[in-house]
Scaffold this motif. Sequence first.
Motif, mmCIF file in Angstrom:
data_model
loop_
_atom_site.group_PDB
_atom_site.id
_atom_site.type_symbol
_atom_site.label_atom_id
_atom_site.label_comp_id
_atom_site.label_asym_id
_atom_site.label_seq_id
_atom_site.Cartn_x
_atom_site.Cartn_y
_atom_site.Cartn_z
ATOM 1 N N GLY A 38 -5.265 -6.109 -29.027
ATOM 2 C CA GLY A 38 -6.657 -6.518 -29.202
ATOM 3 C C GLY A 38 -7.445 -6.300 -27.934
ATOM 4 O O GLY A 38 -6.973 -5.678 -26.979
ATOM 5 N N VAL A 39 -8.661 -6.819 -27.909
ATOM 6 C CA VAL A 39 -9.528 -6.642 -26.749
ATOM 7 C C VAL A 39 -9.195 -7.676 -25.671
ATOM 8 O O VAL A 39 -8.587 -8.706 -25.950
ATOM 9 N N SER A 40 -9.587 -7.349 -24.438
ATOM 10 C CA SER A 40 -9.432 -8.260 -23.295
ATOM 11 C C SER A 40 -7.985 -8.688 -23.081
ATOM 12 O O SER A 40 -7.696 -9.858 -22.820
ATOM 13 N N GLU A 41 -7.080 -7.718 -23.163
ATOM 14 C CA GLU A 41 -5.665 -8.010 -22.951
ATOM 15 C C GLU A 41 -5.215 -7.731 -21.514
ATOM 16 O O GLU A 41 -4.067 -7.963 -21.164
ATOM 17 N N GLY A 42 -6.110 -7.174 -20.678
ATOM 18 C CA GLY A 42 -5.729 -6.813 -19.320
ATOM 19 C C GLY A 42 -5.131 -5.429 -19.218
ATOM 20 O O GLY A 42 -4.510 -5.071 -18.217
ATOM 21 N N ASP A 57 -5.638 5.755 -20.840
ATOM 22 C CA ASP A 57 -6.135 4.443 -21.241
ATOM 23 C C ASP A 57 -6.885 4.610 -22.555
ATOM 24 O O ASP A 57 -7.760 5.481 -22.668
ATOM 25 N N THR A 58 -6.549 3.810 -23.559
ATOM 26 C CA THR A 58 -7.152 3.967 -24.885
ATOM 27 C C THR A 58 -7.634 2.625 -25.423
ATOM 28 O O THR A 58 -7.228 1.569 -24.924
ATOM 29 N N PRO A 59 -8.466 2.629 -26.464
ATOM 30 C CA PRO A 59 -8.929 1.374 -27.063
ATOM 31 C C PRO A 59 -7.781 0.642 -27.765
ATOM 32 O O PRO A 59 -6.708 1.222 -27.988
ATOM 33 N N PRO A 60 -7.997 -0.620 -28.121
ATOM 34 C CA PRO A 60 -6.978 -1.370 -28.867
ATOM 35 C C PRO A 60 -6.597 -0.655 -30.158
ATOM 36 O O PRO A 60 -7.457 -0.180 -30.895
ATOM 37 N N VAL A 61 -5.314 -0.588 -30.443
ATOM 38 C CA VAL A 61 -4.827 0.174 -31.582
ATOM 39 C C VAL A 61 -5.175 -0.481 -32.911
ATOM 40 O O VAL A 61 -5.280 0.204 -33.938
ATOM 41 N N VAL A 62 -5.369 -1.797 -32.913
ATOM 42 C CA VAL A 62 -5.718 -2.475 -34.158
ATOM 43 C C VAL A 62 -7.198 -2.327 -34.478
ATOM 44 O O VAL A 62 -7.592 -2.292 -35.639
ATOM 45 N N VAL A 65 1.451 12.636 -27.453
ATOM 46 C CA VAL A 65 2.025 12.350 -26.136
ATOM 47 C C VAL A 65 3.497 11.968 -26.255
ATOM 48 O O VAL A 65 4.040 11.840 -27.349
ATOM 49 N N ASP A 66 4.117 11.757 -25.090
ATOM 50 C CA ASP A 66 5.553 11.490 -25.060
ATOM 51 C C ASP A 66 5.904 10.045 -25.394
ATOM 52 O O ASP A 66 7.032 9.756 -25.791
ATOM 53 N N GLY A 67 4.965 9.121 -25.182
ATOM 54 C CA GLY A 67 5.282 7.727 -25.426
ATOM 55 C C GLY A 67 4.056 6.846 -25.418
ATOM 56 O O GLY A 67 2.976 7.259 -24.998
ATOM 57 N N VAL A 68 4.243 5.609 -25.898
ATOM 58 C CA VAL A 68 3.166 4.623 -25.963
ATOM 59 C C VAL A 68 3.658 3.316 -25.367
ATOM 60 O O VAL A 68 4.783 2.874 -25.627
ATOM 61 N N LEU A 69 2.797 2.702 -24.567
ATOM 62 C CA LEU A 69 3.068 1.389 -23.992
ATOM 63 C C LEU A 69 2.044 0.413 -24.555
ATOM 64 O O LEU A 69 0.842 0.666 -24.484
ATOM 65 N N LEU A 70 2.519 -0.682 -25.134
ATOM 66 C CA LEU A 70 1.646 -1.649 -25.791
ATOM 67 C C LEU A 70 1.476 -2.879 -24.903
ATOM 68 O O LEU A 70 2.458 -3.451 -24.422
ATOM 69 N N VAL A 71 0.228 -3.283 -24.699
ATOM 70 C CA VAL A 71 -0.081 -4.449 -23.871
ATOM 71 C C VAL A 71 -0.472 -5.623 -24.759
ATOM 72 O O VAL A 71 -1.301 -5.488 -25.660
ATOM 73 N N ILE A 72 0.136 -6.767 -24.482
ATOM 74 C CA ILE A 72 -0.143 -8.002 -25.219
ATOM 75 C C ILE A 72 -0.400 -9.115 -24.210
ATOM 76 O O ILE A 72 0.334 -9.246 -23.225
ATOM 77 N N ARG A 73 -1.426 -9.915 -24.449
ATOM 78 C CA ARG A 73 -1.795 -10.979 -23.511
ATOM 79 C C ARG A 73 -1.252 -12.331 -23.979
ATOM 80 O O ARG A 73 -1.547 -12.781 -25.088
ATOM 81 N N ALA A 74 -0.459 -12.949 -23.136
ATOM 82 C CA ALA A 74 0.117 -14.246 -23.468
ATOM 83 C C ALA A 74 -0.986 -15.288 -23.632
ATOM 84 O O ALA A 74 -1.941 -15.331 -22.852
ATOM 85 N N GLY A 75 -0.848 -16.124 -24.654
ATOM 86 C CA GLY A 75 -1.813 -17.183 -24.878
ATOM 87 C C GLY A 75 -3.088 -16.748 -25.549
ATOM 88 O O GLY A 75 -3.981 -17.562 -25.799
#
Length: 221
Positions: A47-51, A155-160, A172-182
């Motif tokens: 989502g947005v604002s995940e850092g 750097d790309t927008p949120p996938v959802v 591309v070769d791979g994807v890294l997913l960022v999730i913000r705790a809380g």
Amino acid sequence: MNDKLSELTAVSEPRSPISEAYRTLRTNLDFASLDQALKTLVVTSAGVSEGKSTMLANLAVVSAQAGRRVILADADLRRPTLHEVFGLGNEVGLTTLMMDETALASPPLQDTGIEGLSVLTSGPLPPNPAELMGSRRMEEVIAVLVDQADQVFFDTPPVVAVTDAAVLATKVDGVLLVIRAGKTRREIARTAVQRLEQINARLVGTVLTNVQLGAGFEGYY
């Protein structure tokens, strides 16, 4: 030093536990790519604002500090931020490469002041970001960037939220997913993973941001 650079932990506090966490992430990505080269990596979030952008900027810094040639490309053509993170202009960038055939011969990469690290900002925002990400031209741009670097991070927008990241992930070769705790709800995180799995993207890992690990290791992860 660029004032903006001093806001990046990997630059201002290279010996801190947070910077060490970024180096650990760099190493983990290296091990994730033993069987298949990981020269191009899409970084997205649930989502947005995940850092996401801050995390990616610091990852790019520690990767360059390891002696690699790194290009950090802003493929968020809706709300680009990398030019702000590094204090750079954004008159030309990724969209310039997409629209100007002659620009491929000399991509408008910008120096960051960090040896080995260049940034390709977004450039002027287009009306059709997803279409650009899915185009044959984007594949040509990726090939040009790969020729000039050891690693290329996007750097790309949120996938959802939009399809841009998913479309680019297939190239591309791979994807890294960022999730913000809380902040990130579990169902949103599951949806993000499902969307990447549906297109057979290579999800190499997940970064959990904003986790407080106690007084001895108050960190970003």
